[in-house]
Design a protein around this motif. Structure first.
Motif, mmCIF file in Angstrom:
data_model
loop_
_atom_site.group_PDB
_atom_site.id
_atom_site.type_symbol
_atom_site.label_atom_id
_atom_site.label_comp_id
_atom_site.label_asym_id
_atom_site.label_seq_id
_atom_site.Cartn_x
_atom_site.Cartn_y
_atom_site.Cartn_z
ATOM 1 N N ILE A 195 -5.583 -2.100 -3.575
ATOM 2 C CA ILE A 195 -4.535 -1.315 -4.138
ATOM 3 C C ILE A 195 -4.269 -0.146 -3.601
ATOM 4 O O ILE A 195 -5.358 0.601 -3.154
ATOM 5 N N LEU A 196 -3.101 0.296 -2.722
ATOM 6 C CA LEU A 196 -2.924 1.408 -2.239
ATOM 7 C C LEU A 196 -2.095 2.551 -3.084
ATOM 8 O O LEU A 196 -1.516 2.132 -4.023
ATOM 9 N N ASP A 197 -2.659 3.825 -2.880
ATOM 10 C CA ASP A 197 -2.401 4.855 -3.808
ATOM 11 C C ASP A 197 -0.740 5.124 -3.274
ATOM 12 O O ASP A 197 -0.306 4.843 -2.265
ATOM 13 N N GLU A 198 -0.378 6.143 -4.081
ATOM 14 C CA GLU A 198 0.808 6.772 -3.717
ATOM 15 C C GLU A 198 1.233 7.539 -2.585
ATOM 16 O O GLU A 198 1.952 7.433 -1.568
ATOM 17 N N ALA A 199 -0.032 8.192 -2.226
ATOM 18 C CA ALA A 199 -0.142 8.887 -0.660
ATOM 19 C C ALA A 199 0.091 7.651 0.267
ATOM 20 O O ALA A 199 0.613 7.926 1.521
ATOM 21 N N ASP A 200 -0.791 6.875 0.116
ATOM 22 C CA ASP A 200 -0.865 5.404 1.257
ATOM 23 C C ASP A 200 0.680 4.832 1.296
ATOM 24 O O ASP A 200 1.096 5.004 2.379
ATOM 25 N N ILE A 201 1.113 4.774 0.199
ATOM 26 C CA ILE A 201 2.675 4.352 0.357
ATOM 27 C C ILE A 201 3.448 5.145 1.027
ATOM 28 O O ILE A 201 4.331 4.872 1.966
ATOM 29 N N ALA A 202 3.477 6.334 0.665
ATOM 30 C CA ALA A 202 4.241 7.507 1.190
ATOM 31 C C ALA A 202 4.152 7.496 2.716
ATOM 32 O O ALA A 202 4.948 7.627 3.704
ATOM 33 N N ARG A 203 2.757 7.300 3.132
ATOM 34 C CA ARG A 203 2.516 7.385 4.539
ATOM 35 C C ARG A 203 3.075 6.170 5.436
ATOM 36 O O ARG A 203 3.710 6.404 6.245
ATOM 37 N N ALA A 204 2.816 5.219 4.718
ATOM 38 C CA ALA A 204 3.514 3.992 5.325
ATOM 39 C C ALA A 204 5.089 4.077 5.622
ATOM 40 O O ALA A 204 5.675 3.787 6.541
ATOM 41 N N VAL A 205 5.732 4.725 4.542
ATOM 42 C CA VAL A 205 7.284 4.849 4.530
ATOM 43 C C VAL A 205 7.613 5.645 5.494
ATOM 44 O O VAL A 205 8.748 5.423 6.222
#
Length: 327
Positions: A195-205
Motif C-alpha cells: 500500500i502506497l502512502d499519500e506522499a508516494d502517490i503525490a511523487r508519482a503524479v
C-alpha cells in the motif's frame, strides 16, 4: 434515426465520443476513439480476434525482439513493443516456462558505452534497433534478484537519450520507490504488493509516472486485488494518468475488451470518460491508430457498473464505414 443524443454521449464519454451507424448494416451505436491494450504478450495468445472485439492497438511488454521486429507495423491491431525483459542475472522472468532465453537480457554493467557485454546501453540499443518504442525493466524482488539502482538509472538515461520511455514490472517491498527514484516512466502493473502512502502517490503524479491498470489478473488473489484497487483509487483521485492494460497472455483473460478490467476501473473511481481515456490513450505512440475507430452498438447502460459488459461488445471498424447520425 437513433434516439441517442450526441451531446449527452460526448458529455459522458469525452469530447471525441459521438453517435453514428454502420453504413452497411444501419446498426446504431456509440463511436469512440480506437482502443489499445497497453500490456499484452503477443506470443502467448491468438491475437486474430482482437480487432473484432474492440482492440485496435497493443503494447507487447516482453517478447523476442527479433520476432517482434518482423511484425507489420501497419497491421490492426497496431503493435508497439518493448522487446526483451531487462533484468539481473537469475532475475525475473529468467527460467519461467513461458520465458525462453530469447525474451530475457541480463544487464550487469551500468556502462552507457555501446557494445559493452552486459552493459545498460548495449541492452537498450538492441531493443531499439529492433523497433522497440518502450524499454522494460524487471524489478520483481519476490522472484529473484533485481538490477541495482545504478544499472536502472543508466538504462533509463540511455533510453531517454534515444527518445524512448521505460516501463518497469515493480513487485515487492521497495520496488515502487526504486522505480520512481530511477525515473521510470511507467509501471506495467498498478502496484499490488504494498500500500502506497499519500506522499508516494503525490511523487508519482508529480513525476508524471504512468500506471497500466492490469487489475483483473488479481481476481484469484484477493489481497493483491484490494491493494491494487486502493493504490489506483488514490492515484486516479490525485490526477494520475492510467492506461488500460490486461497482461493478456497471462492466464485466462478474454481476447478483446475485458469487461472485468473495466468493472475494476469503475470500482477504483473511474467514470465513463476516464475509462474511455484509459482505453483510447495511444501511448507509446503520439497519435491514435490511423483510419479506425471503436464502435459499440446500442445505447450505453445507465449504471457505470454495467459499463464493462457494454464495452465488451465493441469492435474496431474503419472510420469511413461509420455514418454520423444527425443531432
Amino acid at each position: 434515426m437513433t434516439n441517442l443524443d450526441p451531446a449527452v454521449i460526448a458529455a459522458r464519454f469525452g469530447p471525441r465520443a459521438d453517435v453514428g451507424h454502420l453504413a452497411l448494416t444501419g446498426e446504431h451505436g456509440v463511436v469512440l476513439p480506437a482502443f489499445t491494450d497497453h500490456h499484452v504478450h503477443l506470443d502467448l495468445f491468438a491475437e486474430h480476434a482482437l480487432a473484432a472485439r474492440g482492440i485496435a492497438g497493443v503494447v507487447d511488454l516482453g517478447g523476442d525482439p527479433y520476432a517482434l521486429a518482423r511484425r507489420d507495423p501497419h497491421a490492426v491491431p497496431r503493435p508497439a513493443y518493448a522487446g526483451a525483459f531487462l533484468t539481473a542475472p537469475a532475475g525475473y522472468p529468467t527460467g519461467r516456462s513461458w520465458a525462453p532465453d530469447a525474451i530475457v537480457r541480463h544487464v550487469t554493467d551500468p556502462s552507457r558505452h555501446p557494445g559493452v557485454a552486459g552493459g545498460a546501453a548495449t541492452a537498450v540499443d538492441e531493443q531499439i534497433e529492433c523497433g522497440a518504442r518502450v524499454i522494460k525493466v524487471a524489478l520483481n524482488a519476490e522472484a529473484g534478484p533485481t538490477p541495482e539502482p545504478p544499472i536502472i538509472e543508466a538504462i533509463v538515461a540511455h533510453a531517454h537519450d534515444r527518445g524512448v520511455p521505460v516501463v518497469a514490472h515493480a513487485q515487492g517491498t521497495g520496488m515502487f520507490a526504486r522505480a520512481l527514484d530511477a525515473g521510470i516512466d511507467a509501471l506495467a502493473h498498478t502496484p499490488f504488493t504494498e500500500i502506497l502512502d499519500e506522499a508516494d502517490i503525490a511523487r508519482a503524479v508529480t513525476a508524471e509516472q504512468i500506471w497500466i491498470s492490469t487489475l483483473d489478473i488479481h481476481r484469484d488473489a484477493p489481497e493483491h486485488a484490494r491493494t491494487a484497487e486502493t493504490n489506483l483509487t488514490r492515484f486516479h483521485a490525485a490526477g494520475g494518468r492510467t492506461l488500460y492494460g490486461t497482461d493478456l497472455g497471462n492466464g485466462d483473460l478474454p481476447v478483446g475488451v475485458d469487461p472485468r478490467e473495466i468493472s475494476a476501473l469503475v470500482a477504483a473511481g473511474f467514470d465513463a470518460a476516464a475509462v474511455v481515456a484509459a482505453l483510447a490513450d495511444p501511448w507509446p505512440f503520439p497519435d491514435a491508430v490511423p483510419g479506425v475507430c471503436t464502435f459499440v452498438p446500442g445505447r450505453p447502460p445507465g449504471d457505470e457498473r454495467d459499463l464493462g459488459a457494454w464495452l465488451a461488445t465493441a469492435s474496431t471498424v474503419p472510420i469511413d464505414e461509420i455514418s454520423r447520425d444527425e443531432p
